[in-house]
Design an enzyme around this catalytic site. Structure first.
Site, short mmCIF file in Angstrom:
data_model
loop_
_atom_site.label_atom_id
_atom_site.label_comp_id
_atom_site.label_asym_id
_atom_site.label_seq_id
_atom_site.Cartn_x
_atom_site.Cartn_y
_atom_site.Cartn_z
N HIS A 1 -0.97 2.73 -1.79
CA HIS A 1 -0.77 4.14 -2.11
C HIS A 1 -1.90 4.69 -2.97
CE1 HIS A 1 3.84 4.01 -1.27
NE2 HIS A 1 3.15 3.25 -0.44
N ASP A 103 3.82 9.71 -7.30
CA ASP A 103 4.24 8.88 -6.17
C ASP A 103 5.75 8.68 -6.26
OD1 ASP A 103 4.09 7.34 -3.93
OD2 ASP A 103 3.03 5.66 -4.84
C1 LIG Z 1 1.31 4.34 3.35
C2 LIG Z 1 1.08 2.96 3.87
O1 LIG Z 1 -0.07 2.96 4.57
C3 LIG Z 1 -0.32 1.68 5.05
O2 LIG Z 1 -1.53 1.75 5.44
P1 LIG Z 1 -2.54 0.52 5.59
O3 LIG Z 1 -3.27 0.26 4.34
O4 LIG Z 1 -1.92 -0.65 6.23
O5 LIG Z 1 -3.42 1.12 6.72
P2 LIG Z 1 -4.24 2.42 6.86
O6 LIG Z 1 -3.53 3.68 6.54
O7 LIG Z 1 -4.68 2.30 8.23
O8 LIG Z 1 -5.45 2.26 5.85
C4 LIG Z 1 -6.19 1.11 5.74
C5 LIG Z 1 -7.54 1.46 5.13
O9 LIG Z 1 -8.16 0.28 4.66
C6 LIG Z 1 -9.42 0.08 5.31
N1 LIG Z 1 -9.57 -1.35 5.64
C7 LIG Z 1 -8.48 -2.10 5.92
C8 LIG Z 1 -8.62 -3.44 6.21
C9 LIG Z 1 -9.91 -4.03 6.21
O10 LIG Z 1 -10.10 -5.23 6.47
N2 LIG Z 1 -10.95 -3.24 5.92
C10 LIG Z 1 -10.83 -1.91 5.64
O11 LIG Z 1 -11.83 -1.24 5.39
C11 LIG Z 1 -9.38 0.93 6.55
O12 LIG Z 1 -10.69 1.32 6.92
C12 LIG Z 1 -8.48 2.09 6.12
O13 LIG Z 1 -9.25 3.06 5.46
C13 LIG Z 1 0.65 1.32 6.19
O14 LIG Z 1 0.65 2.24 7.23
C14 LIG Z 1 1.97 1.27 5.56
O15 LIG Z 1 2.99 1.10 6.52
C15 LIG Z 1 2.22 2.55 4.78
O16 LIG Z 1 3.27 2.25 3.98
#
Ligand SMILES: C[C@@H]1O[C@H](OP(=O)(O)OP(=O)(O)OC[C@H]2O[C@@H](n3ccc(=O)[nH]c3=O)[C@H](O)[C@@H]2O)[C@H](O)[C@H](O)[C@H]1O
Length: 443
Positions: A1, A103
């Protein structure tokens, strides 16, 4: 978050006109992470203020974020946050901000802010469709998995999520489950929104208009939209290992699969995913992660079906850990992105020009996937079995085939143009700030 709050903080301090002062209040252990997410320019402009969490039996010392905790640890983190009420009260009395954006886990901020004349806004980290389906007052309690299969009363008619399959409803029960007598997530969200002056959603009317209107009617208060969060181009370069591997394939041929920061595939699902990608005949790169405390390398080995590595040698890679997602998505060889329908990931894939395949694993992701695939027509969902969400290798390869087919990009091009239009983005930011100012200092 942390990421949506950091993105909004960045937006607020970079806006032209009357400067907005922003303080970002978080558990002390999150400070480096928050500063990194703010980026160098905004980290200068935003005051990042630490909260010192009290000791809670069972919660590891120094805990600050769910990212480093087990599921039960995450519940205890909320209890620890409750123990910072006095610190927050003192801080608000000292800072006297016009508004506090909160939040869901700290609904009591209203109790301390309102007497000080501080307006409180609930910033939702979820899509409007997810909030509308799960978190509104019409979602009456107690709630069973059966109840959760259909949308609450008054939900927008003809929505693609008027009903959800049993396996998704079963997953949603988490939101309504109390751990150790603590308020459940639904209770915290409801308690947080009820006394607030407004709700803030990082979406827009164009994408989720009817859900935003429904939220506003349900809560009886304004819903301010910030516009969808569109990633800024990533800094630096993709690490050599992946840059050179990806460069060995033709344009748009590679399928990239990853599942965000906190989503884990059970071994049987990972096996079907990998066999499905093998069956596509395309090159693929898969990132699998595992819950805290797991031996990631051992889990990874257990998820890879016997013989697969030899069969896909040279064209299939499976890894674990953090990757430079945006760089990978923007690589010319990557043409398809199979993901969990986390909103940021989906938008990043879309903006990078990838065809999207959705394999949501929990909570809001199911509703995001339905919205993105069936309402906005920007991707394809992997077909699942209604009872338990099971999917097979054929379902994965079929979904990829539909997504990459000629004409398989649906309305993606229009949405990509919309997301990347700087005038549109600037207008979202200025409209949001105007509405915020009207709320805190009515004419
Ligand atoms: C509210 C919450 O958002 C969550 O989001 P989560 O962090 O999984 O994924 P994204 O919103 O896609 O965000 C993930 C972010 O991390 C970055 N990233 C991730 C993995 C990696 O290896 N490298 C990266 O750069 C990616 O580029 C993006 O910006 C889920 O939906 C969840 O269900 C919800 O409760």
């Amino acid at each position: 978050h942390i990421s949506p709050f950091a993105q909004l903080a960045r937006k607020l301090v970079s806006i032209d006109g009357e400067p907005i002062r922003v303080s970002f209040v978080t558990a002390a252990g999150n400070l480096p992470r928050v500063r990194a997410m703010l980026g160098p320019a905004a980290a200068e402009a935003v005051a990042v203020v630490p909260l010192h969490l009290p000791r809670v039996p069972g919660l590891p010392e120094g805990s600050a974020s769910t990212a480093e905790l087990t599921a039960s640890g995450a519940e205890l983190l909320k209890v620890a946050l409750d123990g910072t009420r006095e610190q927050v009260a003192a801080l608000l009395a000292d800072l006297r901000p016009d508004a506090a954006l909160i939040d869901f886990a700290t609904p009591w901020v209203c109790d301390v802010a309102v007497p000080l004349g501080v307006k409180v806004l609930h910033l939702s980290v979820f899509s409007a469709v997810a909030g509308a389906y799960l978190a509104v007052p019409a979602r009456r309690l107690p709630t069973s998995a059966g109840d959760l299969m259909s949308a609450p009363d008054g939900f927008p008619e003809s929505s693609v999520v008027a009903t959800v399959p049993a396996y998704q409803a079963a997953d949603f029960t988490y939101m309504f489950t109390s751990f150790d007598g603590q308020p459940c997530v639904y209770d915290r969200v409801a308690a947080s929104i009820k006394p607030c002056d407004a709700v803030v959603i990082k979406s827009c009317m164009e994408m989720e208009g009817r859900y935003i209107s429904y939220l506003s009617a349900q809560f009886g208060k304004p819903v301010l939209v910030t516009g969808p969060v569109v990633p800024e181009p990533p800094e630096g370069e993709l690490e050599r290992r992946w840059a050179s591997w990806l460069s060995s394939f033709p344009e748009n041929s590679v399928v990239f699969a990853s599942f965000g920061s906190e989503t884990f595939l059970p071994p049987a699902a990972a096996t079907e995913l990998l066999l499905g990608l093998e069956a596509t005949g395309r090159p693929f790169l898969v990132v699998l992660n595992f819950p805290k405390g797991a031996d990631a390398e051992a889990e990874l080995r257990a998820s890879i079906p016997p013989g697969l590595e030899e069969r896909v040698s040279g064209r299939g890679e499976v890894c674990t850990g953090w990757v430079q997602q945006q760089h990978i998505l923007r690589h010319r060889s990557v043409g398809c992105y199979l993901n969990h329908a986390g909103f940021s990931s989906a938008v990043e894939g879309l903006v990078a020009g990838c065809r999207l395949v959705f394999l949501p694993m929990k909570g809001d992701q199911y509703l995001n996937a339905a919205l993105l695939a069936r309402e906005l027509h920007v991707g394809v969902e992997v077909v699942r079995r209604d009872e338990d969400g099971w999917f097979g290798r054929q379902d994965v390869s079929d979904a990829v085939a539909v997504a990459v087919a000629d004409g398989g990009d649906g309305d993606a091009r229009n949405w990509r143009d919309f997301f990347t239009n700087q005038d549109v983005q600037n207008k979202f930011a200025s409209d949001f700030v105007r509405q915020l100012k009207e709320l805190v200092r009515p004419a």
